[in-house]
Design a protein around this motif. Structure first.
Motif, PDB file in Angstrom:
ATOM      1  N   ILE A  26       0.857  -1.184   0.000  1.00  0.00           N
ATOM      2  CA  ILE A  26       0.000   0.000   0.000  1.00  0.00           C
ATOM      3  C   ILE A  26       0.894   1.234   0.000  1.00  0.00           C
ATOM      4  O   ILE A  26       2.089   1.152   0.290  1.00  0.00           O
ATOM      5  CB  ILE A  26      -0.935   0.030   1.229  1.00  0.00           C
ATOM      6  N   ASN A  27       0.275   2.395  -0.312  1.00  0.00           N
ATOM      7  CA  ASN A  27       0.996   3.652  -0.121  1.00  0.00           C
ATOM      8  C   ASN A  27       0.652   4.228   1.250  1.00  0.00           C
ATOM      9  O   ASN A  27      -0.125   3.635   2.011  1.00  0.00           O
ATOM     10  CB  ASN A  27       0.709   4.641  -1.253  1.00  0.00           C
ATOM     11  N   MET A  28       1.192   5.369   1.589  1.00  0.00           N
ATOM     12  CA  MET A  28       1.019   5.927   2.923  1.00  0.00           C
ATOM     13  C   MET A  28      -0.386   6.474   3.157  1.00  0.00           C
ATOM     14  O   MET A  28      -0.727   6.857   4.274  1.00  0.00           O
ATOM     15  CB  MET A  28       2.063   7.014   3.184  1.00  0.00           C
ATOM     16  N   GLN A  29      -1.216   6.517   2.104  1.00  0.00           N
ATOM     17  CA  GLN A  29      -2.614   6.909   2.264  1.00  0.00           C
ATOM     18  C   GLN A  29      -3.525   5.685   2.390  1.00  0.00           C
ATOM     19  O   GLN A  29      -4.738   5.809   2.494  1.00  0.00           O
ATOM     20  CB  GLN A  29      -3.073   7.758   1.068  1.00  0.00           C
ATOM     21  N   GLY A  30      -2.922   4.498   2.364  1.00  0.00           N
ATOM     22  CA  GLY A  30      -3.690   3.274   2.532  1.00  0.00           C
ATOM     23  C   GLY A  30      -4.209   2.673   1.248  1.00  0.00           C
ATOM     24  O   GLY A  30      -4.932   1.672   1.272  1.00  0.00           O
ATOM     25  N   GLU A  31      -3.851   3.269   0.096  1.00  0.00           N
ATOM     26  CA  GLU A  31      -4.311   2.738  -1.187  1.00  0.00           C
ATOM     27  C   GLU A  31      -3.458   1.538  -1.585  1.00  0.00           C
ATOM     28  O   GLU A  31      -2.227   1.564  -1.465  1.00  0.00           O
ATOM     29  CB  GLU A  31      -4.222   3.820  -2.266  1.00  0.00           C
ATOM     30  N   VAL A  32      -4.105   0.485  -2.068  1.00  0.00           N
ATOM     31  CA  VAL A  32      -3.392  -0.720  -2.493  1.00  0.00           C
ATOM     32  C   VAL A  32      -2.694  -0.443  -3.816  1.00  0.00           C
ATOM     33  O   VAL A  32      -3.343  -0.105  -4.817  1.00  0.00           O
ATOM     34  CB  VAL A  32      -4.352  -1.915  -2.617  1.00  0.00           C
ATOM     35  N   VAL A  33      -1.381  -0.586  -3.832  1.00  0.00           N
ATOM     36  CA  VAL A  33      -0.609  -0.341  -5.052  1.00  0.00           C
ATOM     37  C   VAL A  33      -0.107  -1.644  -5.666  1.00  0.00           C
ATOM     38  O   VAL A  33       0.224  -1.678  -6.850  1.00  0.00           O
ATOM     39  CB  VAL A  33       0.575   0.614  -4.774  1.00  0.00           C
ATOM     40  N   ILE A  34      -0.036  -2.693  -4.865  1.00  0.00           N
ATOM     41  CA  ILE A  34       0.256  -4.034  -5.374  1.00  0.00           C
ATOM     42  C   ILE A  34      -0.752  -4.967  -4.726  1.00  0.00           C
ATOM     43  O   ILE A  34      -0.869  -4.998  -3.492  1.00  0.00           O
ATOM     44  CB  ILE A  34       1.696  -4.468  -5.059  1.00  0.00           C
ATOM     45  N   PRO A  35      -1.510  -5.725  -5.507  1.00  0.00           N
ATOM     46  CA  PRO A  35      -2.595  -6.546  -4.958  1.00  0.00           C
ATOM     47  C   PRO A  35      -2.119  -7.459  -3.818  1.00  0.00           C
ATOM     48  O   PRO A  35      -1.007  -7.996  -3.847  1.00  0.00           O
ATOM     49  CB  PRO A  35      -3.062  -7.366  -6.169  1.00  0.00           C
ATOM     50  N   ILE A  36      -2.985  -7.617  -2.840  1.00  0.00           N
ATOM     51  CA  ILE A  36      -2.655  -8.452  -1.676  1.00  0.00           C
ATOM     52  C   ILE A  36      -3.067  -9.882  -2.012  1.00  0.00           C
ATOM     53  O   ILE A  36      -4.168 -10.345  -1.643  1.00  0.00           O
ATOM     54  CB  ILE A  36      -3.363  -7.914  -0.411  1.00  0.00           C
ATOM     55  N   LYS A  37      -2.188 -10.583  -2.714  1.00  0.00           N
ATOM     56  CA  LYS A  37      -2.539 -11.915  -3.205  1.00  0.00           C
ATOM     57  C   LYS A  37      -1.354 -12.880  -3.182  1.00  0.00           C
ATOM     58  O   LYS A  37      -1.495 -14.031  -3.609  1.00  0.00           O
ATOM     59  CB  LYS A  37      -3.077 -11.812  -4.626  1.00  0.00           C
ATOM     60  N   PHE A  38      -0.196 -12.432  -2.686  1.00  0.00           N
ATOM     61  CA  PHE A  38       1.001 -13.246  -2.793  1.00  0.00           C
ATOM     62  C   PHE A  38       1.257 -14.030  -1.504  1.00  0.00           C
ATOM     63  O   PHE A  38       1.032 -13.539  -0.398  1.00  0.00           O
ATOM     64  CB  PHE A  38       2.210 -12.365  -3.117  1.00  0.00           C
TER      65      PHE A  38
END
Length: 724
Positions: free
Chosen positions: A581-593
């Motif tokens: 995520i970035n520092m604003q909480g936006e997902v920048v790389i999917p949480i799937k690994f």
């Protein structure tokens, strides 16, 4: 004076100290997948006891005793590092596996394992329970009293008198246990439940609770949805399951807390339940000594210390007395009460001293600046700046027959400029005095010292604010003795920061942040909180989040792990999957690994899916498919990857540029641009183009000289070899 503390077992402390803030740990690029303790290949761990119980009703119980093996390994680990200041990480204990097979050899029931019954049947078909085999033994009876009990609530492992019942975990908990070989957490995953079976494999308790702890007499402390209570073996509720926490004190007493306050003392040895009114602590050690070791023969102890029947307790930071029935005898209005000597205890109320008798009454009023124990029939008080003797009726005596005790550590402080104020410690406690030894802050503290502050970039001691310690808890007081922060905290950050912020920890579940004016920026409501450059990292209800420096939440606490990286991104974990995520909480790389390194080198980051490793770019796009068993980061144009037992090298497009032929590759590229490689038991060096600049003909490498080359070992001799 004694205090009851919430505690964890020795094992729990170790785990919590290492993992309390797991968010700062990133998985190395070459990390392999979590080792599953419960698959059929590993259900029989090296060193684990396999216990075969007698057949009963044509069913045999088999216990795989991982806990005993773990305890042996743990003790060896502790002994091996006994001389080190810090003990390296030790993984949590696996749970015992319980299997049940019929006369034909089929496993018909299995607990604490994710293996199928057919897989387990195949694994155990050739293990008949031969008592001569290593780590295989027969149980002498079906309901043997030797039963291990592993309480997931505090990681306890060991024997108990919990006869004939065994703790079991549902699939969610078993999976979580195996994940702990990689990451540890104090917090239960969603859906984790435990139950109990008997030695026939029948459910005694279904998967109903999040933890179960045994007490003497087969009384069970249970936890459900974050709350705890007590049930008996009739499954009757002895103490309602509505309390926040519990501790076991002095073998036979269990303390239950609500909002960090004592609400119930359960004396399970005598089957007595005492309900109390939000106490901070109770001197249960005195009660235990009185009950089991009462004696008046000790010459070292004060007259009534061994036999007294009044016991101190605290409520809202003030101290009083209760009797053995937990009835309040002396209201909690005192800052300090000493032990008894010659029938009197020294007490401090509203910053003034007096005396309490053995019936709990204040017989000499608290009007003096200081007082000491009664000796030879008289006490010593400080009255109008002078020391005076006082008799048992409260009369000040003209003759000074008993000297006051010698004070310790009454050296002039080098931190104060307010009239030679000094820290003075007496036989009762520590306070602050002026030059004439008149107390301005009464000696009611275990210790008192100034806080550190930062002034014009220099660290110095404050002349206004002090850290006071009492009953092993600390708070803040000023030079007039006013309490600015109640003495109920475990930690106040004393390392000064330019911004004046300080982390304060009340206990292991409540932390906050104060500003330079000792006002709350973040209230003390979080399990943990850390000050980082430009943000706060916090833990709330077992999940991690981020705040700005005003205490505003920027990333809500929804993650099992957060590791903020240098590129204003953070590696996060949800359940067992990783993303960014970035520092604003936006997902920048999917949480799937399955695993994610989090560090991008040359635009690529290692990831794992289905136990295989590959590489993604900064958007999360898979650039090199997951096909490797182990990988290194892309520090250079090529990097090492492993398939099976051998290493090779690929480029940034995933093309194999050096065949799989090496048994070892160095973790990093050295400053000269080379890395160590090994094949056929010999060592060489490779450059960043994938060429062996020093062939694998040597037995070792150590050091480099620009003038002479690399120091290599061959035929027992060290020689310098220049790369070609």
């Amino acid at each position: 004076m004694e205090r009851i503390y919430k505690y964890q077992s020795h094992f729990a402390k170790l785990i919590c100290n290492v993992f309390l803030f797991t968010v700062v740990i990133a998985v190395p690029a070459s990390a392999q997948v979590a080792f599953n303790l419960f698959n059929p290949k590993t259900v029989l761990q090296p060193g684990a006891d396999t216990i075969y119980y007698p057949y009963y009703n044509n069913v045999q119980m088999i216990e795989i005793d991982h806990i005993s093996a773990w305890e042996r390994a743990y003790m060896a680990h502790q002994m091996a590092y006994a001389t080190m200041s810090q003990t390296p990480m030790f993984s949590p204990s696996p749970v015992n596996v319980y299997l049940f097979r019929n006369r034909s050899g089929e496993i018909v029931k299995a607990f604490n394992t994710t293996s199928t019954l057919s897989q387990l049947t195949s694994s155990f078909r050739n293990l008949p329970g031969d008592s001569k085999s290593p780590r295989i033994r027969q149980a002498t009876s079906h309901n043997t009293p030797r039963t291990h009990f592993s309480d997931w609530d505090d990681h306890q492992a060991g024997q108990s008198d919990f006869k004939g019942l065994y703790i079991i975990y549902n699939d969610s908990a078993v999976k979580f246990r195996s994940e702990l070989l990689f990451f540890a957490s104090e917090h239960y995953p969603t859906g984790m439940r435990v139950g109990l079976i008997d030695s026939l494999g029948n459910f005694f308790l279904p998967y109903e609770y999040t933890s179960i702890s045994p007490l003497a007499g087969n009384i069970l402390v249970v936890r459900e949805n974050g709350l705890c209570g007590v049930i008996n073996l009739k499954k009757e509720e002895v103490i309602p399951v509505k309390y926040d926490a519990f501790t076991i004190q002095y073998y036979d007493q269990v303390i239950f807390y609500k909002s960090e306050k004592i609400n119930v003392v359960y004396d399970h040895a005598m089957n007595r339940i005492h309900y109390v009114d939000n106490y901070d602590w109770i001197a249960l050690g005195k009660l235990y000594s009185w009950r089991y070791h009462s004696s008046t023969s000790s010459e070292r102890a004060p007259e009534r210390e061994r036999g007294e029947q009044l016991f101190q307790f605290s409520k809202d930071g003030k101290i009083g007395f209760i009797d053995t029935n937990y009835t309040v005898v002396t209201p909690p209005v005192y800052d300090m009460i000493s032990s008894f000597s010659q029938g009197f205890a020294v007490a401090c109320r509203d910053k003034k001293f007096g005396y309490i008798n053995e019936q709990g009454r204040e017989v000499i009023l608290c009007t003096y600046m200081y007082a000491e124990y009664f000796r030879k029939g008289v006490g010593v008080v400080q009255h109008e700046g002078k020391f005076r003797n006082i008799d048992s009726t409260g009369k000040l005596l003209e003759n000074y027959t008993v000297e006051h005790e010698s004070w310790r550590n009454n050296q002039y402080s080098n931190y104060s400029n307010i009239g030679h104020l000094k820290a003075t410690c007496t036989i009762l406690g520590c306070g602050l005095t002026k030059e004439n030894d008149v107390f301005v802050v009464p000696p009611i503290y275990q210790s008192i010292s100034p806080v550190k502050i930062l002034v014009k970039g220099q660290t110095q001691f404050s002349d206004k604010i002090f850290i006071g310690k009492r009953s092993e808890k600390i708070g803040l007081v000023d030079t007039a003795g006013n309490v600015l922060l109640p003495l109920e905290y475990e930690y106040i950050q004393d390392d000064p920061r330019a911004d004046g912020l300080r982390v304060v920890r009340k206990d292991r579940m409540h932390s906050g942040i104060l500003n330079r004016n000792y006002e709350w920026v973040v209230p003390c409501i979080y399990e943990d909180i850390r000050i980082r450059e430009g943000y706060f990292l916090f833990l709330h209800h077992g999940k991690y989040g981020l705040m700005d420096t005003t205490g505003g939440v920027t990333v809500p606490p929804v993650y099992e792990m957060i590791n903020v990286l240098k590129n204003s991104r953070a590696l996060v974990r949800v359940d067992t999957l990783y993303g960014m995520i970035n520092m604003q909480g936006e997902v920048v790389i999917p949480i799937k690994f399955q695993h994610l390194n989090g560090v991008f080198q040359n635009g690529l980051c290692p990831f794992a899916i289905n136990n295989k490793w590959g590489y993604i770019d900064t958007t999360g796009k898979i650039i090199i498919e997951a096909m490797f068993d182990q990988v290194h980061g892309f520090e250079k144009e090529i990097t090492a990857v492993k398939k099976g037992d051998l290493w090779g090298f690929i480029n940034q497009k995933g093309k194999l540029v050096v065949p799989y032929q090496y048994t070892y590759v160095g973790w990093n590229w050295a400053h000269d641009g080379f890395t160590e490689v090994q094949k056929n038991g010999k060592v060489g060096l490779m450059n960043q183009k994938g060429r062996e600049v020093i062939p694998c003909l040597y037995d070792g490498v150590s050091g480099y000289s620009e003038q002479y080359g690399h120091n290599m070992k061959k035929d027992g001799q060290w020689i310098f070899v220049k790369a070609k």
